[in-house]
Design an enzyme around this catalytic site. Structure first.
Site, short mmCIF file in Angstrom:
data_model
loop_
_atom_site.label_atom_id
_atom_site.label_comp_id
_atom_site.label_asym_id
_atom_site.label_seq_id
_atom_site.Cartn_x
_atom_site.Cartn_y
_atom_site.Cartn_z
N VAL A 89 0.84 -1.20 0.00
CA VAL A 89 0.00 0.00 0.00
C VAL A 89 0.87 1.25 0.00
O VAL A 89 0.61 2.21 -0.74
CB VAL A 89 -0.95 0.00 1.22
CG1 VAL A 89 -1.75 1.29 1.29
CG2 VAL A 89 -1.90 -1.20 1.15
N LYS B 200 -6.82 -1.78 10.06
CA LYS B 200 -8.01 -2.13 10.88
C LYS B 200 -7.62 -2.81 12.18
O LYS B 200 -8.34 -2.69 13.17
CB LYS B 200 -9.01 -2.98 10.09
CG LYS B 200 -8.59 -4.42 9.87
CD LYS B 200 -8.02 -4.65 8.52
CE LYS B 200 -7.01 -5.75 8.49
NZ LYS B 200 -6.42 -5.97 7.20
N GLU C 278 -10.55 5.87 7.10
CA GLU C 278 -11.51 5.48 6.06
C GLU C 278 -11.03 4.23 5.31
O GLU C 278 -11.84 3.35 4.97
CB GLU C 278 -11.66 6.64 5.06
CG GLU C 278 -12.66 6.42 3.98
CD GLU C 278 -14.10 6.54 4.47
OE1 GLU C 278 -14.48 7.63 4.91
OE2 GLU C 278 -14.82 5.53 4.42
N GLY D 192 -2.41 -11.89 -6.10
CA GLY D 192 -2.06 -10.87 -5.10
C GLY D 192 -3.26 -10.44 -4.27
O GLY D 192 -3.21 -9.41 -3.58
N GLU E 191 -3.03 -12.62 1.21
CA GLU E 191 -1.70 -12.45 1.79
C GLU E 191 -0.93 -13.78 1.63
O GLU E 191 -1.54 -14.84 1.51
CB GLU E 191 -1.82 -12.18 3.29
CG GLU E 191 -2.64 -10.95 3.64
CD GLU E 191 -1.87 -9.68 3.39
OE1 GLU E 191 -0.63 -9.71 3.47
OE2 GLU E 191 -2.51 -8.67 3.09
N ASP F 164 -9.86 -10.99 9.98
CA ASP F 164 -9.82 -9.69 9.30
C ASP F 164 -11.21 -9.03 9.32
O ASP F 164 -11.36 -7.86 9.67
CB ASP F 164 -9.34 -9.91 7.86
CG ASP F 164 -9.40 -8.65 7.01
OD1 ASP F 164 -8.43 -7.88 7.01
OD2 ASP F 164 -10.43 -8.44 6.34
N LYS G 182 -12.75 -5.57 11.35
CA LYS G 182 -13.50 -4.49 10.67
C LYS G 182 -14.88 -4.33 11.30
O LYS G 182 -15.37 -3.21 11.47
CB LYS G 182 -13.60 -4.80 9.17
CG LYS G 182 -12.25 -4.69 8.47
CD LYS G 182 -12.30 -5.25 7.07
CE LYS G 182 -10.96 -5.10 6.37
NZ LYS G 182 -10.89 -5.87 5.12
N GLY H 98 -6.81 -3.85 -2.18
CA GLY H 98 -5.94 -3.60 -3.32
C GLY H 98 -5.15 -2.34 -3.05
O GLY H 98 -5.72 -1.33 -2.60
#
Ligand code: NAP
Length: 431
Positions: free
Chosen positions: A31, A120, A144, A201, A204, A215, A219, A315
């Protein structure tokens, strides 16, 4: 050559000189690299807004690996002291995990520097205390990009206290799990679908947080805080992964008129917080039933009706856009706005609601006997379907306790290994 007359009669628009925005970036991985590239290339679109962002410094774990993204960054360092010695207007955190990201973010906020994060895990574990610290220091924490990264909805609701009065939500929050179940529905095996997600991709290298539901649970924790004003410990959330499912289950769900989806659900309209994360059966009429691949979606149950949002959930490029928009929004505010406190109270999530259930019984037990046995636990089957050596059932609403007792009894009587997933109601007003 321009004449004096021409010069005097030319419109005298003041030249707009965009303010340089010095960004310190914690992390320069997937990222972080996308963000540094976007920051370097987005100038033309941002200058009219009065902003000229520059990535002054990036902190990484190790300087030894090749790092093409260094070309878009003033300085790359592995020393936090060097990082924090730079004059910075904003900090963005894209390290991931809880520590050391937490300590770094605290340090920036403590100095009054606004922070934007995509993390997160950090927000689920420490969002409340970090937001409180930001308020005390007159600065801001924005996150965000940490939940459904490509759909900017958290900030919108933060500014709209009336619209954000919702009493429950159902969401697909993990693109990897959704992509795997969608590929399985299209004919792939679970392992083929996971391998493909990793090759593309999407997953992970260690996909355990995705496929275990962790995950999505993190969230959901921050969505419950945002919309339900309740603080919960992610470890106390009922969380199941998608690994127990296979292609026969997915085909059976389709034959029963729906789809299996990796769902996060919470409701608080009865006062108590009801919540779970895990695969669920959604009938074809449910607004999330056709949200496929890596796409995420969220359905908010509001007093005036349902609201649905769908879009890319992850992504690097998608996440980078949302991070940079958050950064620019903060920079564009004359004084960094400290959002009103959410006033969340600690709560213990439970999962005791009556819902219909999707039940799988291996070993193809006799349909009539099984239905009768379940009936003694007040579990009534709406549909029974034998599929490839298994018996599947869709039931009328029952509590999780009753379902557990009923399928334990079927197991004791027939040796069949059962699996039961909530079947969430569709409501009439599909989005
Ligand atoms: N990937 C996505 O699509 C996506 C979408 C939404 C949100 N997110 C979130 O974005 C964050 C970053 O994800 P990512 O995929 O970019 O992770 P990543 O590729 O693993 O990058 C992490 C970066 O942090 C650096 N780092 C790790 N530990 C460090 C430490 N102790 N000190 C200093 N730097 C350290 C790493 O340095 P090295 O380069 O030296 O290893 C690397 O540059 C996570 O919170 C993730 O959940 C990701």
């Amino acid at each position: 050559m321009t004449s004096v007359v021409e010069t005097l009669s030319a419109p005298t628009e003041p030249a707009c000189v965009p303010a340089t925005l010095r960004i310190g970036q914690l992390g320069l991985g997937n990222v972080g690299s996308a963000l540094a590239r976007l920051t370097a290339s987005a100038g033309e679109r941002l200058h009219p807004h009065g902003i000229a962002p520059v990535t002054t410094v990036a902190l990484v774990r190790s300087l030894s690996r090749p790092r093409p993204a260094a070309a878009w960054v003033g300085r790359v360092t592995d020393d936090p002291e060097v990082f924090f010695a730079q004059p910075l207007d904003l900090v963005v955190e894209v390290i991931g995990g809880v520590e050391p990201a937490h300590s770094f973010v605290r340090r920036a906020l403590d100095r009054g520097i606004p922070v934007v994060t995509a993390n997160k895990s950090l927000v689920a574990a420490h969002g409340e205390t970090l937001s409180a610290l930001a308020r005390r220091r007159g600065t801001a924490l924005r996150y965000e990009a940490s939940c459904i990264a490509g759909v900017p909805f958290l900030g919108t609701f933060e500014r709209r206290p009336l619209a954000s009065r919702v009493h429950g939500l159902t969401a697909i929050l993990n693109g990897t799990s959704n992509a795997i179940l969608s590929a399985v529905a299209a004919g792939a095996s679970f392992q083929e679908a996971l391998d493909d997600a990793q090759r593309r991709g999407l997953a992970e290298p260690d996909p355990s947080a995705d496929v275990s539901g962790r995950d999505a649970a993190e969230k959901l924790t921050l969505l419950i805080r945002r919309f339900g004003q309740r603080l919960i410990d992610v470890d106390r959330l009922r969380t199941e992964g998608i690994t127990a499912l296979d292609s026969i289950d997915v085909r059976a769900a389709r034959a029963l008129g729906g789809a299996l989806k990796p769902v996060a659900h919470a409701s608080w309209n009865t006062g108590a917080l009801q919540a779970f994360v895990g695969p669920a059966f959604l009938s074809d009429a449910h607004p999330l039933a056709r949200v496929s691949g890596v796409t995420n979606g969220i359905v908010l149950d509001a007093p005036l009706g349902r609201q649905c949002y769908t879009g890319p959930g992850a992504g690097p490029d998608v996440t980078a856009v949302t991070l940079l928009d958050d950064l620019c929004e903060l920079a564009g505010e004359r004084h960094v706005r400290t959002p009103a406190p959410i006033e969340a109270a600690p709560a213990s999530p439970r999962w005791t609601l009556e819902t219909p259930w999707f039940i799988r019984l291996s070993g193809n037990p006799p349909a009539l006997d099984t239905s009768e046995l379940l009936g003694t636990y007040r579990i009534w089957c709406r549909q029974l379907l034998p599929v490839e050596g298994r018996l599947y059932a869709l039931t009328f609403p029952a509590t999780p306790d009753r379902i557990k007792a009923g399928i334990d009894a079927v197991h004791a009587a027939t040796g069949s290994w059962p699996l039961a997933l909530p079947a969430l109601p569709a409501e009439d007003d599909a989005c």
